[in-house]
Motif scaffolding. Structure first.
Motif, mmCIF file in Angstrom:
data_model
loop_
_atom_site.group_PDB
_atom_site.id
_atom_site.type_symbol
_atom_site.label_atom_id
_atom_site.label_comp_id
_atom_site.label_asym_id
_atom_site.label_seq_id
_atom_site.Cartn_x
_atom_site.Cartn_y
_atom_site.Cartn_z
ATOM 1 N N ASP A 197 31.686 26.196 37.281
ATOM 2 C CA ASP A 197 32.139 27.495 36.770
ATOM 3 C C ASP A 197 31.089 28.570 37.024
ATOM 4 O O ASP A 197 31.414 29.698 37.410
ATOM 5 C CB ASP A 197 32.429 27.389 35.271
ATOM 6 N N HIS A 198 29.820 28.222 36.805
ATOM 7 C CA HIS A 198 28.762 29.204 37.041
ATOM 8 C C HIS A 198 28.676 29.579 38.516
ATOM 9 O O HIS A 198 28.530 30.763 38.855
ATOM 10 C CB HIS A 198 27.419 28.647 36.560
ATOM 11 N N GLY A 204 32.344 36.119 41.638
ATOM 12 C CA GLY A 204 33.429 36.751 40.916
ATOM 13 C C GLY A 204 34.713 35.965 40.869
ATOM 14 O O GLY A 204 35.770 36.522 40.566
ATOM 15 N N LYS A 205 34.658 34.675 41.119
ATOM 16 C CA LYS A 205 35.870 33.860 41.133
ATOM 17 C C LYS A 205 36.121 33.141 39.811
ATOM 18 O O LYS A 205 37.120 32.432 39.676
ATOM 19 C CB LYS A 205 35.803 32.832 42.267
ATOM 20 N N ALA A 206 35.220 33.289 38.855
ATOM 21 C CA ALA A 206 35.407 32.657 37.548
ATOM 22 C C ALA A 206 34.497 33.357 36.539
ATOM 23 O O ALA A 206 33.583 34.107 36.916
ATOM 24 C CB ALA A 206 35.094 31.160 37.614
ATOM 25 N N LYS A 207 34.761 33.123 35.270
ATOM 26 C CA LYS A 207 33.884 33.637 34.217
ATOM 27 C C LYS A 207 32.651 32.746 34.138
ATOM 28 O O LYS A 207 32.719 31.540 34.348
ATOM 29 C CB LYS A 207 34.613 33.641 32.881
ATOM 30 N N LEU A 239 25.463 31.299 47.614
ATOM 31 C CA LEU A 239 26.636 30.978 46.802
ATOM 32 C C LEU A 239 27.270 32.210 46.173
ATOM 33 O O LEU A 239 28.258 32.090 45.452
ATOM 34 C CB LEU A 239 26.245 29.991 45.692
ATOM 35 N N ALA A 240 26.719 33.378 46.487
ATOM 36 C CA ALA A 240 27.195 34.595 45.834
ATOM 37 C C ALA A 240 27.958 35.522 46.769
ATOM 38 O O ALA A 240 28.296 36.643 46.389
ATOM 39 C CB ALA A 240 26.007 35.350 45.228
ATOM 40 N N ASP A 241 28.233 35.079 47.991
ATOM 41 C CA ASP A 241 28.836 35.995 48.961
ATOM 42 C C ASP A 241 30.309 35.728 49.236
ATOM 43 O O ASP A 241 30.915 36.360 50.104
ATOM 44 C CB ASP A 241 28.066 35.953 50.284
ATOM 45 N N ALA A 242 30.914 34.783 48.533
ATOM 46 C CA ALA A 242 32.353 34.484 48.672
ATOM 47 C C ALA A 242 32.709 33.920 50.040
ATOM 48 O O ALA A 242 33.869 33.937 50.424
ATOM 49 C CB ALA A 242 33.205 35.721 48.381
#
Length: 308
Positions: A197-198, A204-207, A239-242
């Protein structure tokens, strides 16, 4: 009906043509002669065939065919054409061999030749995994975007092509290893779900999951960085670039944390000559995601990937 001559030959009344003597249920076959031009053409093909088998390779033997008196062969012709092509390309290949790859952009003509040659080499050696348009597919990297594990400048791409990924027999290979957190019992199923989840929240694909964030900081940040943006010295992806190599669903992320895939790429050193590897690197760099080369020490304000 047919009449019989004194010689015992039967002649068809309607056409006056001799029959061949076959009869079935009152039906007989006429012995109509072939046109003379057809007969002579048939004889000519026989003569031509005999001459061809004498002049050219034709009759199969135990380990080869007859050579033919002219000494021609398709293999020999191909060898001559390839030799001519090598001679034509020799000046370009020599220039490529002598030019450090990071200096290629300084010679626009040589760079264009390198990209053109790399495009041809890519179609022969790389499309099987990366696709005809180099867009990749699931588990195979897209070479058109700007997401690079090991660096996207000309020199870094050349190094990757030369040494490959995870080739133990090749000393200079790129090598990264992500622990199998689930398979090896390093994290529980609940912990893996939380960290997944993190990870998805980074793009931005999950809380966000606070527990997952802490697990990530304790276990994953050492390679992927505290913000999950990746570290090239470890070949750890951003892991933050989608942009996802193995899938962006929650199930895909959980699967990678549990039992990660360890993709491989051939080391092309020894399979391709250095100028061809340079051409491949130039072509991949030209696809749109290539980065500028920055010499170490040229500008202290610029972060440089020093990983070979």
């Amino acid at each position: 009906m047919a009449n019989e001559t004194a010689q015992g030959k039967r002649i068809d009344e309607a056409t006056g043509t001799e029959t061949v003597g076959h009869e079935w249920d009152g039906i007989e076959e006429l012995n109509t002669p072939l046109p003379r031009w057809w007969v002579w053409l048939f004889y000519a093909t026989i003569v031509f065939a005999i001459g061809y088998t004498v002049a050219y390779p034709a009759w199969p033997m135990i380990d080869k065919a007859t050579a033919g008196v002219l000494g021609w062969s398709s293999h020999g012709q191909l060898a001559e054409e390839m030799a001519e092509d090598r001679q034509r390309r020799a000046p370009i290949m020599e220039a490529l061999a002598l030019t450090p790859i990071e200096r290629l952009p300084e010679n626009s003509d040589l760079m264009r030749a390198a990209v053109a040659g790399g495009r041809a080499a890519f179609k022969v050696n790389c499309v099987q995994c990366h696709g005809a348009g180099a867009a990749g597919s699931r588990h195979y990297p897209n070479l058109n975007d700007d997401d690079w594990l090991w660096g996207g400048d000309l020199k870094a791409i050349e190094y990757t092509i030369t040494n490959g990924i995870r080739q133990p027999e090749h000393g200079g290979t790129r090598f990264s290893l992500m622990p199998a957190f689930g398979r090896d019992g390093l994290l529980t199923s609940a912990q893996i779900n939380a960290v997944a989840d993190h990870v998805l929240s980074l793009s931005g694909k999950a809380k966000d999951n606070p527990q997952g964030a802490q697990i990530f900081a304790d276990n994953c940040a050492i390679c992927h960085g505290p913000e999950g943006t990746g570290l090239r010295e470890f070949g750890a992806p951003n892991l933050a670039d989608a942009l996802w190599l193995h899938g962006d669903s929650r199930e895909d992320v959980i699967a990678m944390i549990t039992n990660p895939r360890q993709g491989v790429m051939p080391a092309w050193e020894g399979r391709l000559d250095p100028p061809t590897i340079k051409m491949l690197a130039a072509y991949v760099h030209s696809l749109g995601g290539g980065e500028d080369f920055v010499e170490i020490g040229a500008d202290p304000a610029v972060e440089v990937d020093e990983t070979p």
